[in-house]
Design a protein around this motif. Structure first.
Motif, PDB file in Angstrom:
ATOM      1  N   HIS A 259     -17.351 -22.583 -12.223  1.00  6.90           N
ATOM      2  CA  HIS A 259     -17.681 -23.449 -13.419  1.00  6.90           C
ATOM      3  C   HIS A 259     -17.685 -25.188 -12.812  1.00  6.90           C
ATOM      4  N   VAL A 260     -18.849 -25.605 -13.653  1.00  8.87           N
ATOM      5  CA  VAL A 260     -18.931 -27.175 -13.189  1.00  8.87           C
ATOM      6  C   VAL A 260     -17.338 -27.951 -13.307  1.00  8.87           C
ATOM      7  N   ASP A 261     -17.174 -28.548 -12.296  1.00 11.14           N
ATOM      8  CA  ASP A 261     -15.867 -29.420 -12.243  1.00 11.14           C
ATOM      9  C   ASP A 261     -14.551 -28.600 -12.084  1.00 11.14           C
ATOM     10  N   GLY A 263     -13.714 -28.051  -9.218  1.00  9.11           N
ATOM     11  CA  GLY A 263     -12.902 -28.578  -7.982  1.00  9.11           C
ATOM     12  C   GLY A 263     -13.256 -28.086  -6.707  1.00  9.11           C
ATOM     13  N   LYS A 264     -14.472 -27.314  -6.837  1.00 13.37           N
ATOM     14  CA  LYS A 264     -15.005 -26.712  -5.481  1.00 13.37           C
ATOM     15  C   LYS A 264     -15.285 -27.636  -4.337  1.00 13.37           C
ATOM     16  N   SER A 297     -11.304 -40.169  -7.887  1.00 10.84           N
ATOM     17  CA  SER A 297     -10.902 -38.959  -7.756  1.00 10.84           C
ATOM     18  C   SER A 297     -12.057 -37.896  -7.025  1.00 10.84           C
ATOM     19  N   ILE A 315     -21.422 -34.610  -9.522  1.00 14.06           N
ATOM     20  CA  ILE A 315     -21.456 -33.381  -9.627  1.00 14.06           C
ATOM     21  C   ILE A 315     -22.396 -32.985  -8.398  1.00 14.06           C
ATOM     22  N   THR A 316     -22.108 -31.732  -7.985  1.00 11.50           N
ATOM     23  CA  THR A 316     -23.018 -31.032  -6.804  1.00 11.50           C
ATOM     24  C   THR A 316     -24.507 -30.594  -7.436  1.00 11.50           C
ATOM     25  N   ALA A 336     -21.702 -24.374  -3.694  1.00  9.14           N
ATOM     26  CA  ALA A 336     -22.913 -24.322  -4.502  1.00  9.14           C
ATOM     27  C   ALA A 336     -22.707 -25.229  -5.550  1.00  9.14           C
ATOM     28  N   GLY A 338     -22.115 -26.319  -9.554  1.00  9.43           N
ATOM     29  CA  GLY A 338     -21.417 -25.508 -10.698  1.00  9.43           C
ATOM     30  C   GLY A 338     -22.071 -25.453 -11.872  1.00  9.43           C
ATOM     31  N   HIS A 339     -23.025 -26.525 -11.990  1.00  9.57           N
ATOM     32  CA  HIS A 339     -23.738 -26.916 -13.428  1.00  9.57           C
ATOM     33  C   HIS A 339     -24.803 -25.862 -13.733  1.00  9.57           C
ATOM     34  N   ASN A 397      -7.194 -23.019  -9.020  1.00  6.53           N
ATOM     35  CA  ASN A 397      -6.997 -24.638  -8.551  1.00  6.53           C
ATOM     36  C   ASN A 397      -6.589 -25.204  -9.576  1.00  6.53           C
ATOM     37  N   THR A 401      -1.856 -29.387 -12.297  1.00  8.41           N
ATOM     38  CA  THR A 401      -1.688 -29.834 -13.699  1.00  8.41           C
ATOM     39  C   THR A 401      -0.965 -29.147 -14.555  1.00  8.41           C
ATOM     40  N   SER A 436      -3.933 -26.536  -4.934  1.00 13.36           N
ATOM     41  CA  SER A 436      -4.832 -27.708  -5.589  1.00 13.36           C
ATOM     42  C   SER A 436      -5.455 -28.576  -4.437  1.00 13.36           C
ATOM     43  N   GLY A 437      -6.487 -28.624  -4.668  1.00 13.04           N
ATOM     44  CA  GLY A 437      -7.613 -29.255  -3.803  1.00 13.04           C
ATOM     45  C   GLY A 437      -7.278 -30.730  -3.555  1.00 13.04           C
ATOM     46  N   LEU A 438      -6.800 -31.252  -4.817  1.00 16.74           N
ATOM     47  CA  LEU A 438      -6.641 -32.620  -4.711  1.00 16.74           C
ATOM     48  C   LEU A 438      -5.336 -33.105  -4.140  1.00 16.74           C
TER      49      LEU A 438
HETATM   50  N1  LIG Z   1      -5.598 -32.662 -10.805  1.00 13.25           N
HETATM   51  C1  LIG Z   1      -6.466 -32.164 -10.044  1.00 13.25           C
HETATM   52  N2  LIG Z   1      -7.726 -32.560 -10.043  1.00 13.25           N
HETATM   53  C2  LIG Z   1      -8.774 -32.002  -9.290  1.00 13.25           C
HETATM   54  C3  LIG Z   1      -8.374 -30.946  -8.279  1.00 13.25           C
HETATM   55  N3  LIG Z   1      -9.360 -30.747  -7.652  1.00 13.25           N
HETATM   56  C4  LIG Z   1     -10.469 -31.398  -8.012  1.00 13.25           C
HETATM   57  N4  LIG Z   1      -9.933 -32.143  -8.962  1.00 13.25           N
HETATM   58  C5  LIG Z   1     -10.933 -33.207  -9.726  1.00 13.25           C
HETATM   59  O1  LIG Z   1     -11.543 -32.405 -10.573  1.00 13.25           O
HETATM   60  C6  LIG Z   1     -12.936 -33.312 -10.733  1.00 13.25           C
HETATM   61  C7  LIG Z   1     -14.204 -32.397 -10.165  1.00 13.25           C
HETATM   62  O2  LIG Z   1     -14.018 -32.018  -8.833  1.00 13.25           O
HETATM   63  P1  LIG Z   1     -15.267 -31.663  -7.857  1.00 13.25           P
HETATM   64  O3  LIG Z   1     -14.699 -31.209  -6.748  1.00 13.25           O
HETATM   65  O4  LIG Z   1     -16.369 -32.541  -8.173  1.00 13.25           O
HETATM   66  O5  LIG Z   1     -15.538 -30.151  -9.021  1.00 13.25           O
HETATM   67  P2  LIG Z   1     -16.826 -29.243  -8.751  1.00 13.25           P
HETATM   68  O6  LIG Z   1     -16.432 -27.995  -8.939  1.00 13.25           O
HETATM   69  O7  LIG Z   1     -17.292 -29.409  -6.976  1.00 13.25           O
HETATM   70  O8  LIG Z   1     -18.023 -29.841  -9.242  1.00 13.25           O
HETATM   71  P3  LIG Z   1     -19.561 -29.386  -9.419  1.00 13.25           P
HETATM   72  O9  LIG Z   1     -19.926 -29.177  -7.963  1.00 13.25           O
HETATM   73  O10 LIG Z   1     -20.198 -30.464  -9.903  1.00 13.25           O
HETATM   74  O11 LIG Z   1     -19.678 -28.208 -10.299  1.00 13.25           O
HETATM   75  C8  LIG Z   1     -12.774 -34.399  -9.774  1.00 13.25           C
HETATM   76  O12 LIG Z   1     -12.144 -35.456 -10.604  1.00 13.25           O
HETATM   77  C9  LIG Z   1     -11.470 -33.996  -8.876  1.00 13.25           C
HETATM   78  O13 LIG Z   1     -10.711 -35.151  -8.514  1.00 13.25           O
HETATM   79  C10 LIG Z   1      -6.820 -30.614  -8.246  1.00 13.25           C
HETATM   80  O14 LIG Z   1      -6.368 -29.673  -7.638  1.00 13.25           O
HETATM   81  N5  LIG Z   1      -6.171 -31.019  -9.114  1.00 13.25           N
END
Ligand SMILES: Nc1nc2c(ncn2[C@@H]2O[C@H](COP(=O)(O)OP(=O)(O)OP(=O)(O)O)[C@@H](O)[C@H]2O)c(=O)[nH]1
Length: 675
Positions: A259-261, A263-264, A297, A315-316, A336, A338-339, A397, A401, A436-438
């Motif tokens: 799904h979008v956001d 954290g991919k 972020s 967004i990707t 890929a 997510g949107h 992921n 939180t 956690s990717g972050l």
């Molecule tokens: N707390 C937390 N935030 C995260 C984590 N991974 C990603 N985020 C946050 O989530 C938001 C979206 O992250 P993206 O990596 O852009 O998400 P995405 O799935 O690639 O988004 P799309 O490709 O556009 O769908 C960003 O603000 C990141 O900092 C994590 O493991 N923990």
């Protein structure tokens, strides 16, 4: 009647690996209602036996009499650009005006100008027929509208050659241009050079023989000599593979979905950083620049989200690529979008993948909106399964939180397990990883978070990736390469990028560009931007071609073995599983077919039989409609001929997805083709 063989005389057990059919079973704690869940209950052992038994013995599937054309030698429709008026968002009045203008223009111009060009002109001139006509005639002054020629539409979007990043970032091999999906694919074929199809196509109908156009006929002798020589010189594919790749690490393509956001991109960006694939300097630069626009972020996501628009919007949009190595594998990531708006790009990425990484956001409320409330989690999982991806890692992921809560992890995995089983994934082929990717937790090293250590002792994400099995590469089958991008090469040539689905492609080989069946020669082959003399099934390659005009090749085309050609058809039979339709499917139902990177308008022209999901037994002949979760045998007609294979012959080209208004409504296996 011969037509009856389509259903009655087939042993479906011979045709399918039933592990590859969707909608097998569901657990009791399903996210579906109990009645829905019951419909999906499946016992594989019973199934294999029962389907073979049922299909061999049945004579009771009668068919409609009105569609006799199916058995008659089928004249393929002219392949033309399909008009999807829905995508233009016109109101009723404007739609009527547009249709009326198009009719008028066609009266004058005949079929020599594509629908797309006509529509663009009419809209530009606010439905003023005279102005549109003037514009088109002026543009085409030199064209003789009465002359029947092979005519191709220009490719509207051309993507630049892949670029290797030079600033220390990981090798981003190529970014798929979203617009390339909208490449105009229209073309018309002379009547005396009608497209014919398939391995069963008599040789005298192939371009190398007498029924071809004069130009092709002229080439045919030369071509056939070269092809014969090519065959003579060819090594056994397995020997060649061992010679070329024997000592190398296996190459695995992973599509990252969710799904979008979810954290991919952050997850993948962080993983690459942890593995030393991104220099400190580059990361520092991303940190500073993302901070400047208030998007700090997203700094790790910038490793894969390369374009300005992606970075500003956070967004990707395109499929981002990068590479890294594990202990046993070379891995290419396909990140890929997510949107929901970019699903076609996601499909293009997924069509190139061997396995998938599904990323879900564990944050309370976020997982639910991605999974339950019409989010992309389900859609993406269904799509990759429909494209033949069987192995899946699920990254739970952003568990930071939820303070690394075991309870939250279990809650999410329970829901997903049930759904994924229903989507056709085997339990043993799905692995769940908390991470956690972050923060980088549990990505490339065992966890260090005390809360996570209390309950998790499984593998980190990198180890899960390393444990994926490399799918069997069908290198001994005839060549099929699906084209997913076209771009200008160095000098006068041009390149097509895509996946070798089956077979082997050597530098200097003659190939047939299908469905137009134009011969071409392979001048050079690049794998990961490095020149190579040969590419094998499973490889993502860029191939420069000569002997064919760049404008005559489109995304979704297939480069085929010149002798054992890919079937080109306008109608085929498919065994579909219906996922989610607002109104029941009836005869004539319009859909968009997704087949590898090709998107084509089509209609379900015949509902042949409604089947029992578990046994394959015919529940109803000629059903009037198909509802949600039904399994059925249908005939589909595409607006323009496309290259497909029966699933039992070439799995890679034997699957289709049916989409309507941005939603996947069904997935199907091709069970028969009508030449
Ligand atoms: N707390 C937390 N935030 C995260 C984590 N991974 C990603 N985020 C946050 O989530 C938001 C979206 O992250 P993206 O990596 O852009 O998400 P995405 O799935 O690639 O988004 P799309 O490709 O556009 O769908 C960003 O603000 C990141 O900092 C994590 O493991 N923990």
């Amino acid at each position: 009647m011969a037509r009856h063989r389509n259903v009655r005389n087939r042993s479906y057990s011979d045709d399918y690996d039933y592990d590859d059919v969707y909608g097998h079973s569901v657990e009791e704690e399903s996210c579906l209602s109990p009645s829905d869940a019951a419909q999906w209950m499946y016992d594989p052992s019973r199934n294999r036996h029962a389907i073979a038994h049922f299909m061999e013995g049945r004579d009771d599937i009668q068919e409609e009499v009105e569609n006799e054309t199916i058995d008659s030698p089928h004249t393929p429709l002219e392949r033309r650009e399909s008009i999807d008026l829905r995508s233009l968002n016109l109101d009723e009045d404007d739609e009527a005006k547009l249709m009326s203008c198009l009719d008028e223009l066609r009266n004058v111009l005949g079929d020599t100008i594509s629908d797309n060009t006509l529509i663009q002109s009419v809209l530009k001139h606010h439905f003023d027929f005279t102005k549109s006509l003037d514009e088109i005639l002026n543009k085409n002054k030199k064209k003789d509208f009465t002359k029947p020629t092979i005519q191709f539409e220009p490719i509207t979007h051309v993507t630049p050659a892949p670029i290797i990043s030079t600033d220390g970032a990981p090798k981003i091999i190529a970014t798929l241009e979203p617009k390339s999906l909208n490449v105009v694919k229209g073309f018309k074929v002379e009547q005396n050079n009608k497209l014919s199809s398939g391995p069963n196509t008599p040789r005298d109908q192939s371009p190398a023989t007498g029924r071809s156009s004069p130009r092709l006929q002229h080439q045919s002798n030369e071509e056939s000599k070269v092809v014969a020589k090519q065959k003579e010189n060819k090594l056994d594919p397995k020997v060649q593979y061992n010679n070329e790749r024997g000592t190398e690490k296996d190459h695995l393509y992973i599509v990252v979905i969710g799904h979008v956001d979810a954290g991919k991109s952050t997850l993948m960006g962080r993983l690459l950083c942890e593995m030393g694939e991104v220099s400190q300097r580059t990361l520092h630069k991303y940190e500073q620049e993302s901070k400047k626009i208030g998007k700090q972020s997203f700094m790790y996501a910038w490793v894969l989200d390369e374009t300005g628009e992606e970075r500003v919007r956070g967004i990707t949009m395109d499929v981002g690529r990068a590479q890294f190595e594990t202990k046993t594998k070379r891995v290419t990531i396909l990140d890929a979008p997510g949107h929901a708006d970019f699903i076609p790009n996601m499909i293009t990425g997924a069509a190139q993948a061997d396995v998938a990484l599904l990323v879900v956001d564990a944050t309370r409320g976020e997982f639910e909106s991605g999974f339950d409330l019409g989010g992309q989690t389900r859609e993406h999982a269904l799509l990759v399964r429909s494209l033949g991806v069987g192995q899946l890692a699920v990254a739970i992921n952003k568990l930071d939180t939820s303070n690394w809560s075991e309870e939250r992890f279990n809650e999410i995995t329970k829901k997903l397990k049930s759904f994924l089983k229903q989507a056709g994934f085997k339990e043993a082929d799905v692995t769940f990883v908390p991470c956690s990717g972050l923060t980088g937790e549990n990505l490339v090293k065992p966890p260090s978070e005390s809360e996570l250590l209390k309950w998790y002792s499984g593998p980190c994400l990198l180890d899960v990736v390393d444990k994926f099995n490399i799918p069997e590469r069908p290198i001994s089958k005839p060549l099929r390469m699906s084209v997913n991008n076209i771009f200008k090469g160095i000098g006068s040539g041009f390149c097509v990028a895509g996946r070798i689905e089956t077979g082997v492609l050597n530098k200097g080989d003659k190939v047939l560009v299908c469905p137009t069946k134009e011969p071409a020669e392979v001048r050079s082959i690049f794998i990961n931007d490095l020149p190579s003399n040969v590419a094998f099934a499973g490889d993502q390659t860029s191939v420069s071609l000569s002997g064919v005009d760049m404008q005559n090749v489109s995304v979704g085309f297939i480069l085929s073995d010149p002798v054992l050609t890919v079937p080109v058809v306008s109608r085929f039979e498919s065994r579909i599983v219906v996922f989610n339709v607002k109104a029941p499917i009836t005869k004539g139902y319009p859909v968009l077919i997704h087949h590898q990177s090709l998107v084509e308008s089509a209609n379900i022209i015949k509902l042949k039989a409604l089947l029992n999901k578990s046994t394959g037994e015919v529940l109803k002949k000629k059903p009037r409609c198909l509802g949600n979760n039904s399994v059925a045998v249908v005939d589909i007609e595409v607006c323009r001929p496309i290259c497909v294979e029966k699933y039992k012959d070439v799995k890679e080209l034997g699957r289709v997805m049916l989409r309507v208004a941005g939603t996947t409504i069904a997935a199907g296996l091709i069970t028969d083709i009508y030449p």
